[in-house]
Scaffold this motif. Sequence first.
Motif, PDB file in Angstrom:
ATOM      1  N   HIS A  60       0.865  -1.184   0.000  1.00  0.00           N
ATOM      2  CA  HIS A  60       0.000   0.000   0.000  1.00  0.00           C
ATOM      3  C   HIS A  60       0.897   1.228   0.000  1.00  0.00           C
ATOM      4  O   HIS A  60       1.877   1.289   0.757  1.00  0.00           O
ATOM      5  N   LEU A  61       0.568   2.192  -0.828  1.00  0.00           N
ATOM      6  CA  LEU A  61       1.403   3.385  -0.964  1.00  0.00           C
ATOM      7  C   LEU A  61       0.826   4.523  -0.128  1.00  0.00           C
ATOM      8  O   LEU A  61      -0.231   5.073  -0.442  1.00  0.00           O
ATOM      9  N   ASP A  62       1.525   4.858   0.957  1.00  0.00           N
ATOM     10  CA  ASP A  62       1.137   5.985   1.810  1.00  0.00           C
ATOM     11  C   ASP A  62       2.292   6.235   2.778  1.00  0.00           C
ATOM     12  O   ASP A  62       2.513   5.442   3.696  1.00  0.00           O
ATOM     13  N   PRO A  63       3.049   7.332   2.591  1.00  0.00           N
ATOM     14  CA  PRO A  63       4.235   7.557   3.419  1.00  0.00           C
ATOM     15  C   PRO A  63       3.942   7.844   4.882  1.00  0.00           C
ATOM     16  O   PRO A  63       4.867   7.881   5.700  1.00  0.00           O
ATOM     17  N   ARG A  64       2.667   8.032   5.233  1.00  0.00           N
ATOM     18  CA  ARG A  64       2.341   8.376   6.621  1.00  0.00           C
ATOM     19  C   ARG A  64       1.279   7.463   7.231  1.00  0.00           C
ATOM     20  O   ARG A  64       0.624   7.837   8.211  1.00  0.00           O
ATOM     21  N   ALA A  65       1.131   6.266   6.695  1.00  0.00           N
ATOM     22  CA  ALA A  65       0.106   5.358   7.226  1.00  0.00           C
ATOM     23  C   ALA A  65       0.664   3.961   7.478  1.00  0.00           C
ATOM     24  O   ALA A  65      -0.069   2.978   7.376  1.00  0.00           O
ATOM     25  N   HIS A  66       1.933   3.869   7.821  1.00  0.00           N
ATOM     26  CA  HIS A  66       2.538   2.555   8.044  1.00  0.00           C
ATOM     27  C   HIS A  66       1.854   1.801   9.184  1.00  0.00           C
ATOM     28  O   HIS A  66       1.598   0.599   9.083  1.00  0.00           O
ATOM     29  N   THR A  67       1.554   2.501  10.263  1.00  0.00           N
ATOM     30  CA  THR A  67       0.946   1.852  11.424  1.00  0.00           C
ATOM     31  C   THR A  67      -0.399   1.238  11.074  1.00  0.00           C
ATOM     32  O   THR A  67      -0.728   0.122  11.512  1.00  0.00           O
ATOM     33  N   GLU A  68      -1.188   1.945  10.277  1.00  0.00           N
ATOM     34  CA  GLU A  68      -2.525   1.470   9.953  1.00  0.00           C
ATOM     35  C   GLU A  68      -2.528   0.291   8.991  1.00  0.00           C
ATOM     36  O   GLU A  68      -3.454  -0.531   9.003  1.00  0.00           O
ATOM     37  N   TRP A  69      -1.490   0.170   8.159  1.00  0.00           N
ATOM     38  CA  TRP A  69      -1.548  -0.797   7.058  1.00  0.00           C
ATOM     39  C   TRP A  69      -0.710  -2.057   7.240  1.00  0.00           C
ATOM     40  O   TRP A  69      -1.010  -3.081   6.630  1.00  0.00           O
ATOM     41  N   VAL A  70       0.325  -2.011   8.067  1.00  0.00           N
ATOM     42  CA  VAL A  70       1.234  -3.160   8.052  1.00  0.00           C
ATOM     43  C   VAL A  70       0.550  -4.438   8.552  1.00  0.00           C
ATOM     44  O   VAL A  70       0.691  -5.504   7.932  1.00  0.00           O
ATOM     45  N   ALA A  71      -0.205  -4.392   9.633  1.00  0.00           N
ATOM     46  CA  ALA A  71      -0.857  -5.610  10.138  1.00  0.00           C
ATOM     47  C   ALA A  71      -1.893  -6.161   9.157  1.00  0.00           C
ATOM     48  O   ALA A  71      -1.917  -7.375   8.895  1.00  0.00           O
ATOM     49  N   PRO A  72      -2.771  -5.327   8.580  1.00  0.00           N
ATOM     50  CA  PRO A  72      -3.706  -5.868   7.582  1.00  0.00           C
ATOM     51  C   PRO A  72      -3.015  -6.477   6.374  1.00  0.00           C
ATOM     52  O   PRO A  72      -3.493  -7.480   5.823  1.00  0.00           O
ATOM     53  N   LEU A  73      -1.890  -5.901   5.950  1.00  0.00           N
ATOM     54  CA  LEU A  73      -1.184  -6.470   4.804  1.00  0.00           C
ATOM     55  C   LEU A  73      -0.561  -7.821   5.155  1.00  0.00           C
ATOM     56  O   LEU A  73      -0.538  -8.732   4.320  1.00  0.00           O
ATOM     57  N   VAL A  74      -0.051  -7.947   6.371  1.00  0.00           N
ATOM     58  CA  VAL A  74       0.468  -9.250   6.805  1.00  0.00           C
ATOM     59  C   VAL A  74      -0.647 -10.280   6.784  1.00  0.00           C
ATOM     60  O   VAL A  74      -0.481 -11.399   6.277  1.00  0.00           O
ATOM     61  N   GLU A  75      -1.807  -9.925   7.304  1.00  0.00           N
ATOM     62  CA  GLU A  75      -2.946 -10.850   7.330  1.00  0.00           C
ATOM     63  C   GLU A  75      -3.391 -11.202   5.914  1.00  0.00           C
ATOM     64  O   GLU A  75      -3.718 -12.363   5.622  1.00  0.00           O
ATOM     65  N   THR A  76      -3.394 -10.216   5.033  1.00  0.00           N
ATOM     66  CA  THR A  76      -3.759 -10.470   3.636  1.00  0.00           C
ATOM     67  C   THR A  76      -2.820 -11.488   3.003  1.00  0.00           C
ATOM     68  O   THR A  76      -3.261 -12.407   2.286  1.00  0.00           O
ATOM     69  N   CYS A  77      -1.534 -11.338   3.241  1.00  0.00           N
ATOM     70  CA  CYS A  77      -0.552 -12.263   2.652  1.00  0.00           C
ATOM     71  C   CYS A  77      -0.694 -13.668   3.233  1.00  0.00           C
ATOM     72  O   CYS A  77      -0.603 -14.665   2.501  1.00  0.00           O
ATOM     73  N   LEU A  78      -0.903 -13.779   4.531  1.00  0.00           N
ATOM     74  CA  LEU A  78      -1.081 -15.099   5.133  1.00  0.00           C
ATOM     75  C   LEU A  78      -2.301 -15.795   4.536  1.00  0.00           C
ATOM     76  O   LEU A  78      -2.253 -16.983   4.191  1.00  0.00           O
ATOM     77  N   THR A  79      -3.379 -15.050   4.383  1.00  0.00           N
ATOM     78  CA  THR A  79      -4.597 -15.627   3.807  1.00  0.00           C
ATOM     79  C   THR A  79      -4.382 -16.025   2.351  1.00  0.00           C
ATOM     80  O   THR A  79      -4.779 -17.114   1.920  1.00  0.00           O
ATOM     81  N   SER A  80      -3.744 -15.134   1.579  1.00  0.00           N
ATOM     82  CA  SER A  80      -3.511 -15.412   0.164  1.00  0.00           C
ATOM     83  C   SER A  80      -2.607 -16.624  -0.032  1.00  0.00           C
ATOM     84  O   SER A  80      -2.791 -17.401  -0.977  1.00  0.00           O
ATOM     85  N   ALA A  81      -1.629 -16.786   0.851  1.00  0.00           N
ATOM     86  CA  ALA A  81      -0.703 -17.919   0.742  1.00  0.00           C
ATOM     87  C   ALA A  81      -1.274 -19.196   1.351  1.00  0.00           C
ATOM     88  O   ALA A  81      -0.648 -20.261   1.271  1.00  0.00           O
ATOM     89  N   ALA A  82      -2.445 -19.096   1.970  1.00  0.00           N
ATOM     90  CA  ALA A  82      -3.102 -20.240   2.614  1.00  0.00           C
ATOM     91  C   ALA A  82      -2.235 -20.845   3.705  1.00  0.00           C
ATOM     92  O   ALA A  82      -2.086 -22.067   3.824  1.00  0.00           O
ATOM     93  N   VAL A  83      -1.641 -19.963   4.515  1.00  0.00           N
ATOM     94  CA  VAL A  83      -0.829 -20.393   5.646  1.00  0.00           C
ATOM     95  C   VAL A  83      -1.246 -19.576   6.867  1.00  0.00           C
ATOM     96  O   VAL A  83      -1.974 -18.580   6.760  1.00  0.00           O
ATOM     97  N   THR A  84      -0.774 -20.004   8.037  1.00  0.00           N
ATOM     98  CA  THR A  84      -0.996 -19.245   9.260  1.00  0.00           C
ATOM     99  C   THR A  84       0.347 -18.732   9.760  1.00  0.00           C
ATOM    100  O   THR A  84       1.409 -19.188   9.315  1.00  0.00           O
TER     101      THR A  84
END
Length: 218
Positions: free
Chosen positions: A29-53
């Motif tokens: 996600h591109l936003d130089p001032r929103a790292h806190t808001e986006w990093v956890a959801p992106l991690v969850e998105t990747c885990l779900t997409s990769a079908a792993v926990t």
Amino acid sequence: MLILAIDTSTSAITVAIHDDERVRAQASHLDPRAHTEWVAPLVETCLTSAAVTASDLTGIVVGNGPGPFTGLRVGIVTGLTMGHALGIPVHGICSLDVLAAQSAPLVDGELLVASDARRKEVYWARYAVRSGAVETLTAPAVDRPADLPDEVRALPTAGRGPGLFPELFANALPVLDVDATVLARLAVERLRDGVDMPVEPLYLRRPDALTTAERAKR
């Protein structure tokens, strides 16, 4: 091997999962001032997409920066916290190294990486690409662009520096922000080679925030 890669050193909050052979998932996600808001959801998105926990992960790699204090800290703390909770190792790689690796297919010879350091400065380092392999020539530094030698600023340049200071970096490469898929690939390669990859945040200067004692001295 199942590696989670996280980088928050540039304008992109970027996450990827690599299984030692290929990238299983990636999200940014591109936003130089929103790292806190986006990093956890992106991690969850990747885990779900990769079908792993998260418990399937065998390691984590974070971008060490350099980068602005708050943004960089978000990715590193997230990686370290997850690693501690899961009991798996956490590794670190210089984020400028990743930008250089992303640029390697475009360059044969020396290149410059110059990322946004704010305060009208750039984080920068020089590299050489020979037969696709990237060699680090200088340690990361932070300076005003005009203070870099003319011959350095004339090199093909990756990062957001050329976009911010087009009059000073005339040879821009179309590589702007860290890509976690490349960070993950570098981590896998270095793990295979037995390279030590400590987590060492490269802030290169003090944060803007001051303690009460520091403010009192001013």
